[in-house]
Design a protein around this motif. Sequence first.
Motif, PDB file in Angstrom:
ATOM      1  N   ILE A 114       0.782  -1.216   0.167  1.00 55.04           N
ATOM      2  CA  ILE A 114       0.160   0.089  -0.159  1.00 55.04           C
ATOM      3  C   ILE A 114       0.844   1.127  -0.121  1.00 55.04           C
ATOM      4  N   GLU A 115       1.842   1.120   0.937  1.00 48.05           N
ATOM      5  CA  GLU A 115       2.872   2.453   0.921  1.00 48.05           C
ATOM      6  C   GLU A 115       3.549   2.635  -0.472  1.00 48.05           C
ATOM      7  N   GLN A 116       3.735   1.649  -1.392  1.00 43.97           N
ATOM      8  CA  GLN A 116       4.201   1.499  -2.617  1.00 43.97           C
ATOM      9  C   GLN A 116       3.042   1.814  -3.631  1.00 43.97           C
ATOM     10  N   ASN A 117       1.798   2.224  -3.222  1.00 43.27           N
ATOM     11  CA  ASN A 117       0.627   2.375  -4.102  1.00 43.27           C
ATOM     12  C   ASN A 117       0.500   1.309  -5.246  1.00 43.27           C
ATOM     13  N   LYS A 118       0.651   0.107  -4.656  1.00 45.24           N
ATOM     14  CA  LYS A 118       0.403  -1.032  -5.703  1.00 45.24           C
ATOM     15  C   LYS A 118      -0.989  -1.603  -5.305  1.00 45.24           C
ATOM     16  N   LEU A 119      -1.658  -1.419  -4.353  1.00 43.66           N
ATOM     17  CA  LEU A 119      -2.882  -2.002  -3.975  1.00 43.66           C
ATOM     18  C   LEU A 119      -4.170  -1.017  -3.689  1.00 43.66           C
ATOM     19  N   PRO A 120      -4.203  -0.255  -4.581  1.00 41.68           N
ATOM     20  CA  PRO A 120      -5.280   0.937  -4.389  1.00 41.68           C
ATOM     21  C   PRO A 120      -6.809   0.606  -4.032  1.00 41.68           C
ATOM     22  N   ASN A 121      -7.241  -0.625  -4.437  1.00 39.97           N
ATOM     23  CA  ASN A 121      -8.540  -0.813  -3.963  1.00 39.97           C
ATOM     24  C   ASN A 121      -8.618  -1.377  -2.475  1.00 39.97           C
ATOM     25  N   ALA A 126      -4.906  -9.921  -6.805  1.00 40.03           N
ATOM     26  CA  ALA A 126      -6.093  -9.948  -6.037  1.00 40.03           C
ATOM     27  C   ALA A 126      -6.577  -8.431  -5.839  1.00 40.03           C
ATOM     28  N   ASP A 127      -5.805  -7.576  -5.480  1.00 35.30           N
ATOM     29  CA  ASP A 127      -6.344  -6.351  -5.570  1.00 35.30           C
ATOM     30  C   ASP A 127      -7.282  -5.768  -6.779  1.00 35.30           C
ATOM     31  N   GLY A 128      -6.530  -6.210  -7.957  1.00 41.37           N
ATOM     32  CA  GLY A 128      -7.395  -5.850  -9.297  1.00 41.37           C
ATOM     33  C   GLY A 128      -8.715  -6.684  -9.207  1.00 41.37           C
ATOM     34  N   MET A 129      -8.789  -7.772  -8.746  1.00 43.49           N
ATOM     35  CA  MET A 129     -10.042  -8.355  -8.537  1.00 43.49           C
ATOM     36  C   MET A 129     -11.033  -7.802  -7.714  1.00 43.49           C
ATOM     37  N   ILE A 130     -10.565  -7.302  -6.564  1.00 45.65           N
ATOM     38  CA  ILE A 130     -11.277  -6.714  -5.576  1.00 45.65           C
ATOM     39  C   ILE A 130     -12.267  -5.489  -6.171  1.00 45.65           C
ATOM     40  N   GLY A 131     -11.293  -4.870  -7.090  1.00 49.01           N
ATOM     41  CA  GLY A 131     -11.761  -3.632  -7.515  1.00 49.01           C
ATOM     42  C   GLY A 131     -12.691  -3.901  -8.621  1.00 49.01           C
ATOM     43  N   ARG A 132     -12.786  -4.979  -9.212  1.00 49.29           N
ATOM     44  CA  ARG A 132     -13.691  -5.078 -10.323  1.00 49.29           C
ATOM     45  C   ARG A 132     -15.028  -5.642  -9.791  1.00 49.29           C
ATOM     46  N   ILE A 133     -14.839  -6.588  -8.420  1.00 48.40           N
ATOM     47  CA  ILE A 133     -15.773  -6.870  -7.721  1.00 48.40           C
ATOM     48  C   ILE A 133     -16.670  -5.765  -7.140  1.00 48.40           C
ATOM     49  N   ILE A 134     -15.980  -4.831  -6.687  1.00 47.46           N
ATOM     50  CA  ILE A 134     -16.600  -3.686  -6.323  1.00 47.46           C
ATOM     51  C   ILE A 134     -17.578  -2.855  -7.311  1.00 47.46           C
TER      52      ILE A 134
END
Length: 522
Positions: free
Chosen positions: A26-33, A215-223
């Motif tokens: 998150i600190e590296q801005n790699k998990l925005p969702n 996983a973060d990308g898929m969470i964003g699409r489910i949102i």
Amino acid sequence: MPGNEGRKLAIIGLDGASFRFIKPLIEQNKLPNIAKLMRNGSFGALRSTIPPITACAWLSFMTGKNPANHGAFDFRTYNLHKYSCYDEEFVNSADFRGTTIFDFLSAENKSVCAIKVPLTYPPWKINGIMVSGYPAPTKGAIVTYPPELNGEINKNFRLQGNPHYDSKYTFEIAMHAIEKINPELLCVVFSEIDWIEHWHWGKKDNEIEHAYITADGMIGRIIDALPDADFVIMSDHGAGATPPHNFNTNYFLRQIGLLDAKGKGKIAKVAGNLTFLGVVAFTEFARSFKDAIKRFLPKGMQEGISATMQSTSSINWANTKAYRVPMYLADGIEINLKGRQPLGIVEKGEYEELRNKIIAELKNARNPKTNEPIVKEIYKKEEVYSGKYIESRTPDIVFLYNENYMGGSALDGLISKTPWFLRRRIPGGHAMDGIFIASGAGIKANNEISGAKIEDVAPTVLHMLNMPVDEGMDGRALEEIFENKREIKKKKYGTEGGGAEAKLSAQDEEAVKQRLKALGYM
């Protein structure tokens, strides 16, 4: 809670996910969702079950119960009235169906999609869609409810044990289910992070980072697909390295005069080494031979194999007061109690004094070469467990190791090295702290909590949905995540599941076994 009437809830499980990876990414801005959900919601470490293993922990999530209440401590059923410690049967959904949040919502006529939640094989009838999760067979089995859905999604379900495809297919199945019924509760579990952590721990190939980003990308699409939903992101346990050392519990008990072994020297060492050799040898070196034995030998001889694997065949029970019960990245000790164990010698009046003696000795256990403490936490069984299986499946003492140790059964030394081929094959293991994130209407923003346990998730989810908490649950609704407290209602749902057979077929057992071996669970 005010403001969430008519909303939906999505639970996204990330098997094995840990804040030790999430926070730096998150600190590296790699998990925005995930970062946004944490910023807008409540989050904190989620303590797993003892032991912190998939079978045990996901059942505690689904049922809101501790392991002694739902009965599963491993993928195989414990039977501590036997010295082998196992019944040689795989846990399956027949053992607990009817007691999960999916059943409670179905009983209230709420639509549910349960996608790839571990231990949901065989699938059973709910008000919606179920697709069985790990370690369900990947070929030739009906893994869906309703059964006719199996053919429809079969082309997406052929995982063939490759972790790099798991998230892709699971996500496609989940989106397909959302389109079909637009459920009031979606629960989907992605196993890829856990698998990658097991196989890529310590490697500089960025596979673990990639799994979290995926996983973060898929969470964003489910949102995006569920704009009117609240969200819970969770894991069943955390992650850590496979420990470099074995603490040989039976040798420890032998050292303090509570265990008598028949074998001496090389014989005892060979018997003890079979414990951890079996984890990998049966995976890589002797798979076909051992599988043939397990398929064709009668059950009694299968139990003999388990006894040898745990060194129990070398123990003189007529002069033994306590012995090891193996638990994944934890350990148990069982008192050889008269009237309970087959050859018990400890009188009931001696039981408590003996437990206290063992606990005191464990607290002082040190690595003789480094003076490093070995044990991190020690409990009497009733301090962490309660329920109908506390006598038949729960060790009298349970303890957690410091991160450099795991359990072993060698009889000729207190500390031994974890075999190099095990650490090479499966360098990553589990840790007690998983993750919990809740975000949505009425949830406190940017609120870090502490003290949450995995059995708390089910009552919290029911409370989020304005439903009563089942009276049989051991967990509590996490009131600290809500902006406005309201009464937590309770109810006995009394649901009865159906559609799952009591035992798996020989073919299904074989398929399940192969999937468990891939991660070193057998």
